[in-house]
Design an enzyme around this catalytic site. Structure first.
Site, PDB file in Angstrom:
ATOM      1  N   ASP A  91       0.831  -1.289   0.156  1.00 46.25           N
ATOM      2  CA  ASP A  91      -0.077  -0.043   0.134  1.00 46.25           C
ATOM      3  C   ASP A  91       0.834   1.359  -0.097  1.00 46.25           C
ATOM      4  O   ASP A  91       1.967   1.369   0.458  1.00 46.25           O
ATOM      5  CB  ASP A  91      -0.923   0.078   1.191  1.00 46.25           C
ATOM      6  CG  ASP A  91      -1.859   0.962   1.054  1.00 46.25           C
ATOM      7  OD1 ASP A  91      -2.270   1.392   0.036  1.00 46.25           O
ATOM      8  OD2 ASP A  91      -2.655   1.424   2.245  1.00 46.25           O
ATOM      9  N   ASN A 103     -10.534  -2.854  -6.137  1.00 46.29           N
ATOM     10  CA  ASN A 103      -9.843  -1.948  -6.921  1.00 46.29           C
ATOM     11  C   ASN A 103     -10.434  -1.354  -8.432  1.00 46.29           C
ATOM     12  O   ASN A 103     -10.159  -0.443  -8.734  1.00 46.29           O
ATOM     13  CB  ASN A 103      -8.340  -2.191  -7.016  1.00 46.29           C
ATOM     14  CG  ASN A 103      -7.329  -2.353  -5.790  1.00 46.29           C
ATOM     15  OD1 ASN A 103      -6.858  -3.105  -5.659  1.00 46.29           O
ATOM     16  ND2 ASN A 103      -7.766  -1.370  -5.062  1.00 46.29           N
TER      17      ASN A 103
HETATM   18  C1  FPP Z   1      -2.141   0.181  -3.267  1.00 46.98           C
HETATM   19  O1  FPP Z   1      -1.457   1.439  -3.295  1.00 46.98           O
HETATM   20  C2  FPP Z   1      -1.475  -0.570  -4.393  1.00 46.98           C
HETATM   21  C3  FPP Z   1      -2.299  -0.988  -5.345  1.00 46.98           C
HETATM   22  C4  FPP Z   1      -3.655  -0.857  -5.283  1.00 46.98           C
HETATM   23  C5  FPP Z   1      -1.663  -1.882  -6.467  1.00 46.98           C
HETATM   24  C6  FPP Z   1      -0.292  -2.493  -6.153  1.00 46.98           C
HETATM   25  C7  FPP Z   1       0.259  -2.993  -7.248  1.00 46.98           C
HETATM   26  C8  FPP Z   1       1.652  -2.855  -7.363  1.00 46.98           C
HETATM   27  C9  FPP Z   1       2.611  -2.618  -6.269  1.00 46.98           C
HETATM   28  C10 FPP Z   1       2.399  -3.370  -8.560  1.00 46.98           C
HETATM   29  C11 FPP Z   1       1.904  -4.768  -8.902  1.00 46.98           C
HETATM   30  C12 FPP Z   1       2.844  -5.462  -9.744  1.00 46.98           C
HETATM   31  C13 FPP Z   1       2.695  -6.381 -10.531  1.00 46.98           C
HETATM   32  C14 FPP Z   1       3.873  -7.189 -11.141  1.00 46.98           C
HETATM   33  C15 FPP Z   1       1.360  -6.804 -10.784  1.00 46.98           C
HETATM   34  P1  FPP Z   1      -2.346   2.617  -3.465  1.00 46.98           P
HETATM   35  O2  FPP Z   1      -2.848   2.848  -4.925  1.00 46.98           O
HETATM   36  O3  FPP Z   1      -4.069   2.243  -2.727  1.00 46.98           O
HETATM   37  O4  FPP Z   1      -1.685   3.802  -2.458  1.00 46.98           O
HETATM   38  P2  FPP Z   1      -2.361   4.899  -1.753  1.00 46.98           P
HETATM   39  O5  FPP Z   1      -3.342   4.535  -0.706  1.00 46.98           O
HETATM   40  O6  FPP Z   1      -1.382   5.763  -1.335  1.00 46.98           O
HETATM   41  O7  FPP Z   1      -3.270   5.810  -2.790  1.00 46.98           O
END
Ligand code: FPP
Length: 247
Positions: free
Chosen positions: A28, A76
């Protein structure tokens, strides 16, 4: 103390015989990482893939048996289309660049989650990765994509009902029999759950499987999560006394 010195020192204190068999990670903080730097959110996800690469290498070096990464939840889909599209472009890019190394390192790729709603190119990227690594015997790398804990449990219940109606279920259902209907069938439950990004919740991840996991939360945003953090988490895990309800 310099990071590399602390990393080496902590690594030395890790007992290789007692590393977690299974680590699950809620990655996250990509969006906040980017926004705080005045960058578009996609940049946080792009950097997050770099962290995935380093984390997979480090987990493999530490002798972790299974690494399960929460890459996209069933919730998501509610993000704006441009962000969903960007997130859906990542598995293909990751496997294009990483598959040779995963094969070389004897890592076995698997997908957990509801494949049906994933775009074809995502399914293909992960299925090709799984196929190319299916005979590997080292670390299992589970990508949780379009994964939700409650829907996994409901799916298991419905599959069980179908099997029961067909007369293929004998006797009462116990935890072992039920676990065999989950995406993680045959795998041990996570010993350690890591969540980055300063939030302290489970967010519908592996609800059944995390029953006895040790929890490790970090304020660091996922793109800044480093080898040192993973080593710190494993070291901290080794200091814990797991009682599983006993004395
Ligand atoms: C949460 O951060 C993260 C996600 C919803 C996506 C996670 C995906 C990756 C780290 C890459 C995946 C890699 C592969 C190879 C499939 P957020 O966007 O919710 O962050 P925030 O809470 O700060 O908005």
């Amino acid at each position: 103390m310099a990071t590399s010195k602390r990393e080496a020192e902590l690594k030395q204190r890790i007992d290789p015989g007692k590393v977690p068999r299974h680590i699950a990670i809620i990655m996250d903080g990509n969006g906040r990482w980017a926004v705080e730097k005045g960058l578009p959110r996609q940049e946080g996800h792009r950097q997050g893939v770099e962290t995935v690469r380093d984390t997979v290498r480090c987990a493999n070096d530490l002798g972790i048996g299974i690494l399960t990464l929460f890459a996209f939840s069933t919730e998501n889909w509610q993000r704006p289309a441009w962000e969903v599209n960007y997130l859906m472009s990542l598995p293909e890019k990751y496997f294009q660049s990483e598959l040779p190394e995963l094969i070389r390192n004897n890592v076995r790729v698997r997908l957990i989650g509801d494949k049906a709603r994933l775009p074809g190119k995502v399914r293909k990227a992960v299925e090709d990765g799984s196929e190319a690594t299916k005979n590997n015997t080292g670390m299992i790398l589970n990508f949780a994509l379009n994964y939700g804990g409650r829907s996994e449990i409901l799916r298991a219940v419905n599959d069980l009902l179908s099997d029961a109606a067909a007369g293929n279920v004998k006797g009462r259902i116990d935890e072992n029999k039920f676990s065999a209907y989950l995406y993680t069938a045959g795998l041990p439950d996570p010993d350690l759950l890591i969540r980055t990004g300063a939030e302290k919740r489970i967010s519908n991840f592996l609800l059944w499987q995390l029953a006895y996991a040790e929890l490790w939360f970090s304020n660091v945003y996922w793109p800044d999560f480093s080898r040192l953090h993973l080593i710190e988490a494993v070291h901290d895990y080794q200091m814990r006394k797991r009682r599983f309800g006993k004395l």
